[in-house]
Design a protein around this motif. Structure first.
Motif, short mmCIF file in Angstrom:
data_model
loop_
_atom_site.label_atom_id
_atom_site.label_comp_id
_atom_site.label_asym_id
_atom_site.label_seq_id
_atom_site.Cartn_x
_atom_site.Cartn_y
_atom_site.Cartn_z
N LEU A 34 54.94 39.73 69.76
CA LEU A 34 54.49 39.97 70.91
C LEU A 34 54.91 38.66 71.63
N CYS A 35 54.28 38.88 72.65
CA CYS A 35 54.54 37.49 73.76
C CYS A 35 54.04 37.13 74.75
N GLN A 36 52.42 37.31 74.17
CA GLN A 36 51.41 37.13 74.37
C GLN A 36 51.21 35.58 75.36
N TRP A 37 52.71 34.63 74.87
CA TRP A 37 52.19 32.90 75.15
C TRP A 37 51.43 32.13 74.77
N GLY A 38 50.97 32.42 73.47
CA GLY A 38 49.71 31.82 72.81
C GLY A 38 47.86 32.17 73.69
N ASN A 39 47.60 32.88 74.29
CA ASN A 39 46.68 32.82 74.40
C ASN A 39 45.54 33.94 74.05
N GLN A 40 44.50 33.50 73.91
CA GLN A 40 43.12 34.00 72.83
C GLN A 40 44.43 33.30 71.25
N PHE A 41 44.30 32.54 71.23
CA PHE A 41 45.16 31.78 69.82
C PHE A 41 45.06 33.04 68.35
N PRO A 42 46.62 33.75 69.17
CA PRO A 42 47.20 34.58 68.36
C PRO A 42 46.98 34.28 66.52
N TRP A 43 47.00 32.92 66.40
CA TRP A 43 48.05 32.78 65.02
C TRP A 43 46.28 33.32 64.16
N PHE A 44 45.53 33.55 64.69
CA PHE A 44 44.13 34.05 63.92
C PHE A 44 44.00 34.98 63.85
N TRP A 45 44.72 36.08 64.73
CA TRP A 45 44.70 37.23 64.48
C TRP A 45 45.57 38.39 64.96
N ALA A 46 46.45 37.90 65.14
CA ALA A 46 48.32 38.66 65.41
C ALA A 46 48.78 38.92 64.43
N ASP A 47 48.85 37.86 63.06
CA ASP A 47 49.67 38.37 62.05
C ASP A 47 49.01 40.05 61.04
N GLY A 89 51.67 48.08 63.44
CA GLY A 89 53.50 47.96 64.52
C GLY A 89 54.12 47.41 62.50
N LYS A 90 53.41 46.35 61.82
CA LYS A 90 54.05 45.33 61.04
C LYS A 90 55.45 45.76 60.43
N GLY A 142 55.24 37.64 57.24
CA GLY A 142 54.57 38.54 57.22
C GLY A 142 54.63 38.42 59.24
N SER A 143 54.35 37.59 59.29
CA SER A 143 54.14 37.49 61.35
C SER A 143 54.10 35.78 61.52
N TRP A 144 55.60 35.94 61.91
CA TRP A 144 55.85 34.00 62.23
C TRP A 144 55.65 33.87 63.70
N ALA A 145 54.91 32.94 63.95
CA ALA A 145 54.70 31.74 65.32
C ALA A 145 55.79 31.30 65.37
N ASP A 146 55.97 32.01 67.52
CA ASP A 146 57.81 31.67 67.86
C ASP A 146 57.46 30.84 68.56
N PHE A 181 49.12 43.01 62.55
CA PHE A 181 49.68 43.92 63.14
C PHE A 181 50.96 43.19 63.32
N SER A 182 51.29 42.07 63.91
CA SER A 182 52.45 42.50 64.87
C SER A 182 53.51 41.19 63.78
N ASP A 183 55.13 41.05 63.50
CA ASP A 183 55.32 40.58 63.16
C ASP A 183 56.21 39.14 63.25
N SER A 184 55.76 38.64 64.77
CA SER A 184 56.06 37.71 65.53
C SER A 184 54.72 37.50 66.45
N TYR A 185 54.43 36.38 67.37
CA TYR A 185 53.81 35.80 68.26
C TYR A 185 54.18 34.98 68.89
N ARG A 186 54.13 34.57 70.06
CA ARG A 186 54.67 33.64 70.41
C ARG A 186 53.24 32.79 70.67
N MET A 187 53.03 31.18 70.16
CA MET A 187 52.48 29.78 70.35
C MET A 187 52.10 29.49 71.40
#
Length: 419
Positions: free
Chosen positions: A189-202, A28-29, A258-262, A204-210
């Motif tokens: 993404l708003c997954q509250w840092g669950n399962q350390f998204p900085w390793f995987w969320a980039d 979806g990026k 490309g994908s930002w820790a929010d 398929f997402s444009d930003s992810y909550r850390m």
């Protein structure tokens, strides 16, 4: 620059870039080159929202100059929906509070040359027990596209049976669905840092909550908040500004275009912080490349808070083309007293940002040796220094920077340009 970056993190980022370059679908990026900027309903209004509130705020983004400064997304968080889907299984707006539907609101926002965001959840229900998107991802994505939605904030509440799937799988499904929706929709993404998204969320997402949710507090956390990024209890919690900054010490090196820790929405203008604390809040969100999403009621915001949100030099640091986050410098810092962070700006070896945060008592003098920041080959040069919040030039610097009488919770935000 002699910043303490992990080679493993760098290799990970290079690998992801290579996958993108050689044809990764990116789901979806939409390839967010810079952190997104905008406004969101949640911090101030929670789920008590309606069409008039959204449209008035959108107009105020324009009239205050915030839209011109880059705040382009108007994000409608939880509370827009009816409690049931329609006869065709589609999510639907509450017809009482949103009489024109989301498509009508989107048309109004688009006429202002702004973009509209919406909220859903990767569970069966969202946090307020409105219908989530689990099992309906493709239908919901196409519905949002038909309404003219430009942005999706995707939460992690109400999983129940959905939580038998990993967070990665549930969030990836919606990423695929957005890709196939026929419209470019920013995926937050708003997954509250669950399962350390900085390793995987980039991937398929444009930003992810850390981390868990921010609270309107500079230093005091709510009960049970973990102080580090690498902990398991990162769920729905009240994280202070200082703790959010503390968590980023460990993961700022993951930031890349490309994908930002929010670091969650801005609490500037919500009336709980001093002007210096609000400046610190904005300084770190900008320099750490977190999205800049306003959470205050901008129709009643104070002049001082609005001036912080409109500071052109601070926004330029956030939107810098290099997209490199500042790093924490432990050798120059004193735990619980002074924090020093620094990072390069887009002109590479000739321009830098430095942050000096006083966590302790007022009236502190802070000296920053340039040999603790620059590589040896960059020492001996002359740098022009500018204080962003005081809006003044500090003259030419060759070795040390001394900042005098720094107040408690104040951050000196400096931009150094090589002569």
């Amino acid at each position: 620059m002699a910043f303490p970056e992990s080679k493993l993190k760098m290799l990970k980022n290079i690998t992801v870039i290579a996958l993108v370059a050689f044809g990764s679908p990116c789901l979806g990026k939409i390839s967010s080159a810079k952190p997104q900027m905008g406004w969101n309903t949640w911090n101030t209004f929670k789920s008590h929202i309606n069409q008039s509130l959204i449209e008035n705020t959108a107009s105020t983004l324009v009239s205050t100059g915030l839209a011109r400064a880059g705040y382009e997304y108007v994000v409608i968080d939880e509370g827009w929906q009816a409690y049931t889907r329609d006869a065709n299984g589609r999510q639907q707006a509450n017809s009482t509070t949103f009489p024109s539907g989301i498509s009508g609101v989107a048309k109004y926002i688009h006429k202002l040359s702004l973009k509209v965001g919406i909220y859903s959840d990767a569970g069966i229900y969202d946090c307020g027990f409105f219908p989530g998107s689990y099992g309906y991802e493709e239908l919901d994505a196409k519905t949002y596209a038909s309404w003219g939605v430009d942005y999706l904030k995707y939460d992690n509440c109400g999983g129940f049976q959905a939580n038998t799937l990993s967070a990665q799988e549930r969030f990836t499904i919606m990423g695929n669905s957005l890709k196939n929706s026929g419209r470019d929709i920013f995926y937050s993404l708003c997954q509250w840092g669950n399962q350390f998204p900085w390793f995987w969320a980039d991937q398929f997402s444009d930003s992810y909550r850390m981390s868990g949710d921010i609270t309107s507090s500079f230093a005091a956390d709510k009960s049970g908040v973990c102080k580090t990024a690498y902990c398991l209890n990162t769920g729905y919690a009240g994280v202070s500004v200082l703790t959010m900054i503390r968590k980023m010490r460990e993961i700022s090196g993951f930031q890349a275009p490309g994908s930002w820790a929010d670091m969650d929405m801005l609490e500037i203008g919500t009336g709980t912080m001093t002007e210096f604390e609000e400046q610190t809040h904005f300084s770190f969100w900008a320099a750490l490349k977190s999205p800049l999403i306003i959470g205050a009621d901008i129709t009643t915001i104070s002049k001082s808070s609005l001036a912080i949100l409109l500071n052109k030099d601070a926004i330029a640091i956030s939107q810098d083309n290099a997209g490199v986050a500042a790093s924490y410098l432990p050798d120059l810092s004193i735990e619980g007293s002074v924090q020093i962070w620094a990072g390069p700006l887009s002109t590479g070896n000739s321009k830098y940002v430095i942050l000096a945060l006083n966590e302790g008592q007022s009236g502190v003098n802070i000296t920053i040796p340039l040999n603790g920041i620059f590589k040896p080959e960059n020492l001996g040069a002359r740098y022009k220094a500018r204080d962003v919040w005081d809006r003044k030039n500090l003259g030419t610097i060759e070795s040390d920077i001394t900042l005098t009488n720094v107040s408690s919770h104040q951050t000196k935000l400096l931009v150094l340009s090589r002569e």
